[in-house]
Design a protein around this motif. Structure first.
Motif, mmCIF file in Angstrom:
data_model
loop_
_atom_site.group_PDB
_atom_site.id
_atom_site.type_symbol
_atom_site.label_atom_id
_atom_site.label_comp_id
_atom_site.label_asym_id
_atom_site.label_seq_id
_atom_site.Cartn_x
_atom_site.Cartn_y
_atom_site.Cartn_z
ATOM 1 N N ASN A 158 0.807 -1.217 0.000
ATOM 2 C CA ASN A 158 0.000 0.000 0.000
ATOM 3 C C ASN A 158 0.840 1.267 0.000
ATOM 4 O OD1 ASN A 158 -2.397 -1.403 0.006
ATOM 5 N ND2 ASN A 158 -2.568 -1.425 2.218
ATOM 6 N N GLN B 165 -11.890 1.676 -4.187
ATOM 7 C CA GLN B 165 -10.710 1.287 -4.961
ATOM 8 C C GLN B 165 -10.929 -0.099 -5.549
ATOM 9 O OE1 GLN B 165 -7.346 1.537 -2.290
ATOM 10 N NE2 GLN B 165 -6.827 3.603 -2.960
ATOM 11 N N SER B 166 -10.431 -0.282 -6.780
ATOM 12 C CA SER B 166 -10.537 -1.577 -7.447
ATOM 13 C C SER B 166 -9.146 -2.067 -7.841
ATOM 14 C CB SER B 166 -11.424 -1.481 -8.698
ATOM 15 O OG SER B 166 -12.736 -1.087 -8.375
ATOM 16 N N ARG C 132 -6.244 -3.271 -6.298
ATOM 17 C CA ARG C 132 -5.036 -2.681 -5.735
ATOM 18 C C ARG C 132 -4.103 -3.742 -5.154
ATOM 19 N NH1 ARG C 132 -7.108 1.184 -7.861
ATOM 20 N NH2 ARG C 132 -6.839 3.375 -7.266
ATOM 21 N N SER D 286 -2.018 2.975 -4.564
ATOM 22 C CA SER D 286 -3.037 2.879 -3.509
ATOM 23 C C SER D 286 -3.350 4.213 -2.859
ATOM 24 C CB SER D 286 -2.580 1.886 -2.431
ATOM 25 O OG SER D 286 -2.434 0.591 -2.959
ATOM 26 N N PHE E 16 -8.128 7.140 -5.236
ATOM 27 C CA PHE E 16 -9.361 6.352 -5.265
ATOM 28 C C PHE E 16 -9.933 6.331 -6.676
ATOM 29 C CE2 PHE E 16 -8.930 7.949 -0.913
ATOM 30 C CZ PHE E 16 -8.976 6.753 -0.222
ATOM 31 N N ASP E 17 -10.821 5.377 -6.923
ATOM 32 C CA ASP E 17 -11.349 5.160 -8.269
ATOM 33 C C ASP E 17 -12.682 5.866 -8.474
ATOM 34 O OD1 ASP E 17 -9.193 3.626 -8.963
ATOM 35 O OD2 ASP E 17 -10.144 1.733 -8.386
ATOM 36 N N CYS F 18 -10.943 11.306 -9.085
ATOM 37 C CA CYS F 18 -10.597 10.623 -7.831
ATOM 38 C C CYS F 18 -11.567 11.069 -6.737
ATOM 39 C CB CYS F 18 -9.150 10.949 -7.461
ATOM 40 S SG CYS F 18 -8.588 10.201 -5.926
ATOM 41 N N THR G 38 -13.581 -4.734 -5.806
ATOM 42 C CA THR G 38 -13.711 -3.339 -5.401
ATOM 43 C C THR G 38 -13.846 -3.263 -3.884
ATOM 44 O OG1 THR G 38 -14.728 -2.649 -7.479
ATOM 45 C CG2 THR G 38 -15.099 -1.247 -5.570
ATOM 46 N N TYR H 257 -14.447 1.892 1.318
ATOM 47 C CA TYR H 257 -13.915 2.429 2.572
ATOM 48 C C TYR H 257 -14.915 3.431 3.144
ATOM 49 C CZ TYR H 257 -9.496 0.560 0.805
ATOM 50 O OH TYR H 257 -8.513 -0.258 0.307
#
Length: 258
Positions: A30, A116-117, A119, A126, A129-130, A196, A231, A234
Motif C-alpha cells: 500500500n 478502490q478496485s 489494488r 493505492s 481512489f477510483d 478521484c 472493489t 472504505y
C-alpha cells in the motif's frame, strides 16, 4: 494531529500515562508503487518521534490539581473518534451496506466514502481512489437520512457539483469558523475530484429521533453499473466519543451512557 483526540481535546491531562500503538501491515504494497513490479521492495522504519507537550502550572494551580488527586475526582473527556470500516463491494448496482450499531453517545457526525478496485499489485497506486459510477447515496441513522435532498451525481456527464461542494465544505464544517481554516482548502480541485472522488456526508445536524440508546447505521449506494470485481469500499466514520478518566488511579473507561 490526525488522532482525533489530540486534535479535539485542548485541556491538560493529569497524571496519565500516554501510549501510542502502531499496527503495521504485513506487507508494504500500500505504500510503494513500482513500475518494475519489484515485490521485494520494502520500507524500513528506523526512527520515530512522538512530540508530547508538557504543561507547567503555577503553585496555586498545583494545589488545586493535588486536591483532585486526593479526592479521587473523575473527568469526562469528549472528542471525535475516527473509525474506518472496509468491505468488499458486491458485484451489483444497488447495495445496502450495514455499517455498525452505535450508542447514542457515539452518534456519527460525518461519513466519508471512497472506493478502490484491483489494488493487489505493487504497480497500482493505492494513494488514489477510483471513479465509481455512483448515481445515488444515502446514509441512514435509524430512520433519519442524510442528505435529506436527493443526491444527484453523474460522472459520465460531469454532473458532480453537489458531490464536490459537499467534499469542499468538509474542512470548514469540521474545524468550524476559526482562523484560516474558515475559508477551507480542499486537497483536490473539481477536475481532480472527478477523477478521484471522495464522498462526504454531513450527519451533524440531527433531531431528537436519535436519542434512543442504539443507533443503527447503514448506507444505500446506487450505481449506473455493477461494482467491478475486487472493489473495496472504505467508510470513515467520525463520531462522538466520551471517555471518563480518574487521575488518582490513572484509569480510563469508555462511557456508554450520558
Amino acid at each position: 494531529m490526525i488522532l482525533g483526540f489530540a486534535e479535539d481535546y485542548k485541556k491538560i491531562i493529569l497524571n496519565a500515562r500516554h501510549e501510542l500503538v502502531l499496527i503495521r501491515s504485513r506487507q508494504d504494497i500500500n505504500c510503494i508503487v513500482s513500475e518494475t513490479a519489484d515485490t521485494k521492495s520494502k520500507i524500513v522504519l528506523e526512527n520515530m518521534h512522538w512530540e508530547m507537550p508538557h504543561v507547567q502550572v503555577s503553585e496555586k494551580q498545583q494545589i488545586s490539581l493535588w486536591n483532585i488527586l486526593k479526592n479521587d475526582i473523575s473527568f469526562r473527556l469528549a472528542f471525535r473518534h475516527w473509525d474506518l470500516i472496509e468491505s468488499i463491494a458486491p458485484e451489483i448496482n444497488s447495495w445496502t451496506w450495514q455499517i455498525k450499531f452505535n450508542t447514542a453517545l457515539e452518534t456519527a457526525r460525518y461519513v466519508i466514502l471512497a472506493f478502490q478496485s484491483n489494488r493487489n499489485s505493487i504497480t497500482a497506486d493505492s494513494s488514489v481512489f477510483d471513479k465509481i459510477n455512483i448515481s445515488g447515496l444515502k446514509v441512514y441513522l435509524n430512520s433519519s437520512k442524510f442528505p435529506e435532498e436527493n443526491f444527484a451525481v453523474d460522472f459520465d456527464t460531469k454532473n458532480t457539483a453537489q458531490a464536490f461542494e459537499m467534499y469542499a465544505n468538509f474542512q470548514s464544517l469540521y474545524y468550524g469558523d476559526s482562523g484560516v481554516r474558515r475559508r477551507g482548502n480542499p486537497l483536490m480541485n473539481r477536475t481532480e475530484f472527478q477523477n478521484c472522488p471522495i464522498f462526504f456526508i454531513d450527519c451533524s445536524h440531527q433531531d431528537g429521533t436519535l436519542k434512543s440508546s442504539i443507533v443503527d447505521m447503514k448506507i444505500e449506494i446506487e450505481t449506473k453499473k455493477a461494482f467491478a470485481k475486487n472493489t473495496i469500499a472504505y467508510c470513515l466514520v467520525i463520531h462522538d466519543s466520551v471517555i471518563e478518566m480518574t487521575p488518582s488511579s490513572n484509569q480510563v473507561a469508555k462511557r456508554t451512557q450520558i
